[in-house]
Scaffold this active site. Structure first.
Site, PDB file in Angstrom:
ATOM      1  N   ARG A  61      14.192  -2.785  -3.046  1.00  0.00           N
ATOM      2  CA  ARG A  61      15.205  -2.192  -3.917  1.00  0.00           C
ATOM      3  C   ARG A  61      15.900  -1.015  -3.218  1.00  0.00           C
ATOM      4  NH1 ARG A  61      13.460   0.642  -7.343  1.00  0.00           N
ATOM      5  NH2 ARG A  61      11.238   0.653  -6.891  1.00  0.00           N
ATOM      6  N   LYS A 201      15.186  -6.085 -12.282  1.00  0.00           N
ATOM      7  CA  LYS A 201      14.970  -4.697 -12.659  1.00  0.00           C
ATOM      8  C   LYS A 201      16.155  -4.141 -13.453  1.00  0.00           C
ATOM      9  CE  LYS A 201      10.841  -4.005 -11.221  1.00  0.00           C
ATOM     10  NZ  LYS A 201       9.765  -4.003 -12.256  1.00  0.00           N
ATOM     11  N   HIS A 220       6.263  -0.968 -17.864  1.00  0.00           N
ATOM     12  CA  HIS A 220       6.152  -1.543 -16.527  1.00  0.00           C
ATOM     13  C   HIS A 220       4.680  -1.856 -16.308  1.00  0.00           C
ATOM     14  CE1 HIS A 220       6.529  -1.042 -11.907  1.00  0.00           C
ATOM     15  NE2 HIS A 220       6.825  -2.272 -12.256  1.00  0.00           N
ATOM     16  N   SER A 238       4.461  -1.152  -7.797  1.00  0.00           N
ATOM     17  CA  SER A 238       4.301  -2.247  -6.849  1.00  0.00           C
ATOM     18  C   SER A 238       3.222  -1.914  -5.821  1.00  0.00           C
ATOM     19  CB  SER A 238       5.631  -2.493  -6.139  1.00  0.00           C
ATOM     20  OG  SER A 238       5.486  -3.454  -5.133  1.00  0.00           O
ATOM     21  N   LYS A 242      -1.051  -4.866 -10.085  1.00  0.00           N
ATOM     22  CA  LYS A 242      -0.732  -5.376 -11.424  1.00  0.00           C
ATOM     23  C   LYS A 242      -0.785  -6.897 -11.484  1.00  0.00           C
ATOM     24  CE  LYS A 242       3.312  -4.011 -12.598  1.00  0.00           C
ATOM     25  NZ  LYS A 242       3.756  -3.862 -11.189  1.00  0.00           N
ATOM     26  N   THR A 243      -0.119  -7.534 -10.544  1.00  0.00           N
ATOM     27  CA  THR A 243      -0.074  -8.997 -10.545  1.00  0.00           C
ATOM     28  C   THR A 243      -1.424  -9.590 -10.191  1.00  0.00           C
ATOM     29  OG1 THR A 243       2.269  -8.982  -9.966  1.00  0.00           O
ATOM     30  CG2 THR A 243       1.056 -11.005  -9.536  1.00  0.00           C
ATOM     31  N   ASP A 257       4.545  -8.134 -15.020  1.00  0.00           N
ATOM     32  CA  ASP A 257       5.314  -6.958 -14.609  1.00  0.00           C
ATOM     33  C   ASP A 257       5.957  -6.159 -15.735  1.00  0.00           C
ATOM     34  OD1 ASP A 257       6.235  -5.339 -12.444  1.00  0.00           O
ATOM     35  OD2 ASP A 257       8.214  -6.229 -12.631  1.00  0.00           O
ATOM     36  N   ARG A 323       7.599 -11.631  -0.918  1.00  0.00           N
ATOM     37  CA  ARG A 323       7.310 -11.978  -2.316  1.00  0.00           C
ATOM     38  C   ARG A 323       7.312 -13.486  -2.522  1.00  0.00           C
ATOM     39  NH1 ARG A 323       6.892  -7.441  -6.189  1.00  0.00           N
ATOM     40  NH2 ARG A 323       7.584  -5.629  -5.007  1.00  0.00           N
TER      41      ARG A 323
END
Length: 532
Positions: A61, A201, A220, A238, A242-243, A257, A323
């Site tokens: 990003r 996002k 988030h 990130s 989390k994932t 997410d 990703r």
């Protein structure tokens, strides 16, 4: 202009101002977009089936190139200390110039939902220059039934043209790259970046602005649910897990997410996952790894071995922010509805680069709000442009770049929901143990999974606890099948006095960072601060 697929039934993009186009592909299926991406040379189909693409100069990003239009709607509602402003006239000029740039192009349109809860979702129309961008956003947002596309009227429109370059003098941007949102017009303009994450996002940012006014907490976080029907939330930036940690084969995956928490429970904003792949392995993360070995998955900025033609997840030459994007149903235990009851446990994930925090700690509600507003973690190389190695940082609400309103708005909503539903809160360190980054090593994922399992099944609440002398939260002293030493980070360091010095340094960072929130929180939250 010619149209393809079901253009007559599914509307047009005339309302966006885009005219003089060579062709518009409306709501192509995932298979059609996959095949078209290959035909157009946008990506390469690997032998296992996934589509491999790269995003040029931007492999993450562009946080400093994001803007919100400052007007009557946003003047007193947007947190301007955290969000860069754009003048309405500059946005209008940007829009006009993007329309002119698009003439003669072939574009792709996807009509989708942001949010699994029909009462609280928004209709999103995404216009893209690349077929693979349309495939990405089709995966990441929620796909309407065919019957729901008739007369589809978007509440938010995103125009994503990577070949367009902004003019800083003309448009008020920092560089030629731009991600600009006009909340009054519900329009987002993206230019000069091929990184697909900017689209998803942007939707998250809009929902973060809209939902608090309805008393709904946008988060988030990832989420999953156990066989008993209770859910768990996993907050974190990130790279904190989390994932990975929510993709547990023994629990139903709600999402990885972005979620909302309303009076009815929790609901996923998305319809897919966008998981990091650097160092991904079948042994440590089998569910996610399996998605990289099937047709339809989208591998973004993942190195491909020239000899075998296969993805090499250990090669971070291009970026460590590689990703894989895929629809939720690629995970066998994913929820079909994207909804779940109120959570029983809330986990805040942090990658502690200083190796001070324990692998897990139990938080009081006041401590939970303190750590939520603090958002301590570490930025991982490649997640944002210009970040190298690992840098300790504070990102309020575990997602400051995506928060248009003041953090206290989200913090107070969360605190009320935690109290109302009697949620147990945990702080989990997935970062370093045995010494700081460069000296210690990453927390073993097997230990993290075992500790989380004990937290989620309720057994960890019954364990013996000690009070951390620096942060005041409770830390388990003994857990079955876990080395007691790892539970006390001081004991993992070769030099205990060096650990103490590091802990004092981190406490000071917390206190200094939280000073800006002192006028926005109640006394109990201030009393939850670590000891100076």
């Amino acid at each position: 202009m010619t149209q393809s697929n079901t253009a007559d039934r599914n509307g047009s993009i005339a309302a966006t101002g885009l005219t003089g186009l060579a062709k518009v592909h409306y709501n192509l299926s995932s298979d059609e977009l996959y095949d078209m991406s290959v035909e157009l040379g946008e990506g390469k189909a690997l032998s296992a089936g996934p589509l491999a693409v790269t995003t040029g100069k931007h492999t993450g990003r562009s946080a400093t190139d994001k803007f919100i239009v400052r007007d009557a709607l946003t003047e007193n509602t947007v947190w301007w200390d955290n969000n860069a402003a754009m003048d309405p006239a500059q946005f209008d000029q940007l829009h006009t110039d993007m329309i002119a740039h698009a003439r003669g192009m072939t574009l792709f349109v996807q009509d989708l939902y942001g949010g699994a809860d029909p009462a609280n979702r928004i209709k999103v129309r995404v216009v893209t220059e690349f077929a693979w961008h349309a495939l990405f956003i089709r995966y990441l947002l929620r796909r309407p039934e065919a019957s729901e596309l008739d007369g589809f009227e978007p509440g938010l429109t995103i125009i994503d043209l990577p070949s367009f370059k902004a003019d800083p003098g003309r448009h008020g941007t920092r560089t030629q790259t731009v991600v600009a949102g006009n909340l009054s017009k519900q329009l987002v303009l993206i230019g000069d970046t091929e990184y697909a994450g900017e689209m998803k996002k942007s939707v998250f940012g809009i929902l973060n602005f809209l939902l608090p006014e309805r008393g709904i907490m946008p988060m988030h976080c990832s989420a999953n649910a156990g066989s008993d029907g209770t859910s768990a939330l996993f907050f974190g930036l990130s790279g904190t897990g989390k994932t990975t940690l929510s993709s547990d084969a023994s629990r139903e995956l709600i999402g990885d997410d972005e979620h909302g928490w309303s009076e009815n429970g929790i609901f996923n904003f998305e319809g897919g996952c966008y998981a990091k792949t650097f160092k991904l392995s079948a042994k440590a993360e089998p569910e996610i790894y399996a998605t990289t070995q099937r047709k339809g998955s989208l591998l973004e900025n993942v190195m491909v071995d020239p000899a075998t033609g296969e993805a090499d997840f250990d090669d971070g030459t291009l970026t460590e922010n590689g990703r894989v994007a895929y629809p939720m149903h690629f995970i066998s235990n994913a929820s079909e509805t994207g909804t779940a009851p109120h959570p029983k446990n809330l986990i805040m994930l942090t990658a502690d680069a200083f190796s001070v925090l324990p692998p897990i700690a139990r938080l009081t509600p006041a401590q939970a709000m303190y750590h939520f507003l603090s958002g301590y973690t570490a930025k991982v190389a490649g997640t944002e442009k210009g970040v190298a190695g690992t840098q300790a940082t504070f990102s309020t609400c575990f997602g400051a770049p995506f928060m248009p309103r003041h953090p206290s708005v989200y913090g107070n909503l969360l605190k009320d929901l935690i109290a109302r539903h009697n949620v147990t809160c945990w702080l989990v360190n997935t970062g370093w143990t045995g010494g700081p980054y460069g000296e210690g090593h990453r927390m073993p994922i097997q230990a993290t999974r075992a500790l989380l399992a004990a937290a989620l099944d309720g057994s960890l609440v019954k364990a013996g606890m000690r009070t951390d002398p620096y942060f005041g939260f409770e830390v388990p002293t003994t857990i079955a099948n876990i080395d007691d030493k790892i539970l006390n980070p001081r004991k993992t360091w070769a030099d205990a006095e060096a650990y103490d010095a590091q802990a004092v340094k981190l406490v000071g960072m917390f206190i200094e960072n939280f000073a800006k929130f002192e006028d926005h929180v109640e006394a109990d939250v201030m009393s939850a601060a670590p000891a100076a």
